[in-house]
Design a protein around this motif. Structure first.
Motif, PDB file in Angstrom:
ATOM      1  N   LEU A   1       1.001  -1.208   0.575  1.00 30.70           N
ATOM      2  CA  LEU A   1      -0.125   0.204  -0.068  1.00 30.70           C
ATOM      3  C   LEU A   1       0.449   1.195   0.223  1.00 30.70           C
TER       4      LEU A   1
ATOM      5  N   ASP B   1       2.304  -6.102   2.692  1.00 29.81           N
ATOM      6  CA  ASP B   1       2.908  -4.557   4.012  1.00 29.81           C
ATOM      7  C   ASP B   1       3.207  -5.934   5.068  1.00 29.81           C
TER       8      ASP B   1
ATOM      9  N   PHE C   1       5.350  -4.724   7.940  1.00 32.57           N
ATOM     10  CA  PHE C   1       5.509  -3.941   8.707  1.00 32.57           C
ATOM     11  C   PHE C   1       4.658  -4.299   9.397  1.00 32.57           C
TER      12      PHE C   1
ATOM     13  N   GLU D   1       4.976  -3.965  12.754  1.00 30.05           N
ATOM     14  CA  GLU D   1       4.630  -2.578  14.306  1.00 30.05           C
ATOM     15  C   GLU D   1       3.613  -3.086  14.573  1.00 30.05           C
ATOM     16  N   ASP D   2       2.221  -2.879  12.506  1.00 31.20           N
ATOM     17  CA  ASP D   2       1.049  -2.575  12.891  1.00 31.20           C
ATOM     18  C   ASP D   2       0.279  -3.671  13.269  1.00 31.20           C
TER      19      ASP D   2
ATOM     20  N   ARG E   1      -4.523  -5.704   5.456  1.00 34.66           N
ATOM     21  CA  ARG E   1      -3.974  -5.939   5.867  1.00 34.66           C
ATOM     22  C   ARG E   1      -3.958  -6.775   7.638  1.00 34.66           C
TER      23      ARG E   1
ATOM     24  N   GLY F   1       1.106   1.257  13.847  1.00 36.36           N
ATOM     25  CA  GLY F   1       1.937   2.805  14.066  1.00 36.36           C
ATOM     26  C   GLY F   1       1.313   4.084  14.762  1.00 36.36           C
TER      27      GLY F   1
ATOM     28  N   ARG G   1      -6.297   4.755   9.632  1.00 35.07           N
ATOM     29  CA  ARG G   1      -5.798   3.449  10.405  1.00 35.07           C
ATOM     30  C   ARG G   1      -7.182   3.189  11.593  1.00 35.07           C
TER      31      ARG G   1
ATOM     32  N   LEU H   1       0.402   9.089   7.427  1.00 33.90           N
ATOM     33  CA  LEU H   1      -0.406   8.089   7.642  1.00 33.90           C
ATOM     34  C   LEU H   1      -0.618   6.732   9.039  1.00 33.90           C
ATOM     35  N   HIS H   2       0.455   7.588   9.859  1.00 36.76           N
ATOM     36  CA  HIS H   2       0.357   7.513  11.388  1.00 36.76           C
ATOM     37  C   HIS H   2       0.713   8.106  12.250  1.00 36.76           C
TER      38      HIS H   2
ATOM     39  N   ASN I   1      10.706   9.312  12.033  1.00 35.91           N
ATOM     40  CA  ASN I   1      10.020   8.036  12.287  1.00 35.91           C
ATOM     41  C   ASN I   1      11.609   7.114  11.808  1.00 35.91           C
TER      42      ASN I   1
ATOM     43  N   LEU J   1       6.213   2.861   0.107  1.00 34.66           N
ATOM     44  CA  LEU J   1       5.394   2.346   1.216  1.00 34.66           C
ATOM     45  C   LEU J   1       4.915   3.205   1.981  1.00 34.66           C
ATOM     46  N   ASP J   2       5.230   4.476   2.871  1.00 31.89           N
ATOM     47  CA  ASP J   2       5.157   5.308   3.983  1.00 31.89           C
ATOM     48  C   ASP J   2       6.027   4.150   4.695  1.00 31.89           C
ATOM     49  N   GLY J   3       6.361   3.422   5.167  1.00 28.88           N
ATOM     50  CA  GLY J   3       7.412   3.131   5.959  1.00 28.88           C
ATOM     51  C   GLY J   3       8.662   3.709   6.838  1.00 28.88           C
TER      52      GLY J   3
ATOM     53  N   SER K   1      10.453   3.105  12.463  1.00 24.85           N
ATOM     54  CA  SER K   1       9.248   2.158  13.505  1.00 24.85           C
ATOM     55  C   SER K   1       8.988   1.013  13.215  1.00 24.85           C
ATOM     56  N   CYS K   2       8.079   0.992  11.527  1.00 21.37           N
ATOM     57  CA  CYS K   2       7.001  -0.307  11.179  1.00 21.37           C
ATOM     58  C   CYS K   2       8.253  -1.521  10.804  1.00 21.37           C
TER      59      CYS K   2
HETATM   60  C1  CIR Z   1       1.158   1.015   5.103  1.00 26.20           C
HETATM   61  O1  CIR Z   1       0.374   1.668   4.316  1.00 26.20           O
HETATM   62  O2  CIR Z   1      -0.261  -0.027   5.644  1.00 26.20           O
HETATM   63  C2  CIR Z   1       2.104   0.451   4.815  1.00 26.20           C
HETATM   64  N1  CIR Z   1       2.602   0.458   3.777  1.00 26.20           N
HETATM   65  C3  CIR Z   1       3.106   1.283   5.132  1.00 26.20           C
HETATM   66  C4  CIR Z   1       3.105   0.899   6.968  1.00 26.20           C
HETATM   67  C5  CIR Z   1       4.066   1.456   8.384  1.00 26.20           C
HETATM   68  N2  CIR Z   1       4.387   1.595   9.036  1.00 26.20           N
HETATM   69  C6  CIR Z   1       4.010   2.024  10.622  1.00 26.20           C
HETATM   70  O3  CIR Z   1       4.729   3.405   9.793  1.00 26.20           O
HETATM   71  N3  CIR Z   1       3.620   1.391  11.603  1.00 26.20           N
END
Ligand code: CIR
Length: 255
Positions: free
Chosen positions: A19, A61, A64, A66-67, A86, A116, A132, A162-163, A205, A244-246, A249-250
């Protein structure tokens, strides 16, 4: 920020389908694997045990991790991601968590919450509402962790971010690294806050893991500021995850 263990998962070839809010290019698996190996090796260098999980092709994904879970000293809470693609990552993580924790609870829903968006400080748990993480998710987490003596404070992730932890990280029990835009919301009142340099927002991050701060490479003014404040910074190439915006931490669960 003092941990004896971490869990990571190697990126799969399907990472190209991960994502992203904006398409800034397809991640390159080879380069991502190399950065990931550097990340894992840095965690291990602190003496921590790192549980390295196998790639999961069916969840692009899944790197990542952590989520999927909130790891606290008293127990772990399996999350309920707001991203439908996810959701299945949580069940994939659960056996590993059960192997290391006696007490495992689950966000049952209907709310959503992703790791996140959760920052555990020395005195409380901050949870940022985001695209999210919704109010019901925060409420359910609050019920679970208050049983363990934790206080949850609901805060807000800036629009377009994002987070919550995309924009901040814990440097020690009382010190937060934050973007100016997030700190401006007042959510860190009472903490010592260090700002990332203007134009280096993505450096927020980062993670403090034992003696090191793992920070994304390419943000020299922020790295310099952290070093001047006495932190031992290890720069990790984050170019592929950033597509991917990661960020730092992720890529791990730390406990
Ligand atoms: C997402 O959009 O869920 C992943 N592409 C990126 C998740 C990043 N996770 C985080 O910052 N904890």
């Amino acid at each position: 920020y003092e941990f004896s263990r971490a869990i990571t998962r190697r990126p799969a070839a399907s990472i190209t389908d991960g994502l992203r809010a904006e398409d800034i290019g397809t991640p390159d698996l080879g380069r991502m694997l190399a950065s990931h190996a550097h990340y894992v090796e840095t965690l291990k260098k602190t003496g921590a045990e790192v549980i390295e999980l196998a790639p999961l092709e069916s969840y692009p994904d899944a790197v990542f991790v952590e989520d999927t879970t909130l790891c606290l000293p008293q127990g772990a809470v399996m999350m309920r991601p707001g991203a439908p693609s996810r959701m299945g990552e949580v069940a994939e993580m659960e056996p590993t968590i059960r192997g290391v924790y006696d007490e495992v609870r689950q966000i049952a829903g209907p709310g959503h919450i992703e790791g996140g968006d959760i920052l555990v400080t020395g005195r409380e748990i901050l949870v940022g509402r985001s695209d999210r993480t919704d109010a019901a998710g925060v409420t359910e987490l609050t019920e679970i962790v208050s049983d363990w003596g934790h206080t949850v404070r609901e805060v807000f992730t800036p629009p377009g971010v994002l987070h919550f932890k995309t924009d901040c990280s814990l440097l020690d029990g009382e010190t937060i690294l934050s973007t100016k835009r997030l700190d401006a919301s007042g959510c860190f009142e009472g903490y010592r806050v260090l700002h990332v340099a203007e134009g280096e927002e993505a450096a927020a991050n980062s993670i403090r893991f034992n003696q090191f701060v793992l920070a994304p490479a390419g943000f020299p003014r922020t790295t310099e500021m952290l070093r001047q404040n006495g932190y031992d910074v290890v720069e990790i190439d984050n170019v592929e995850c950033a597509k991917l915006d990661g960020g730092m931490s992720c890529l791990s669960l730390r406990f």
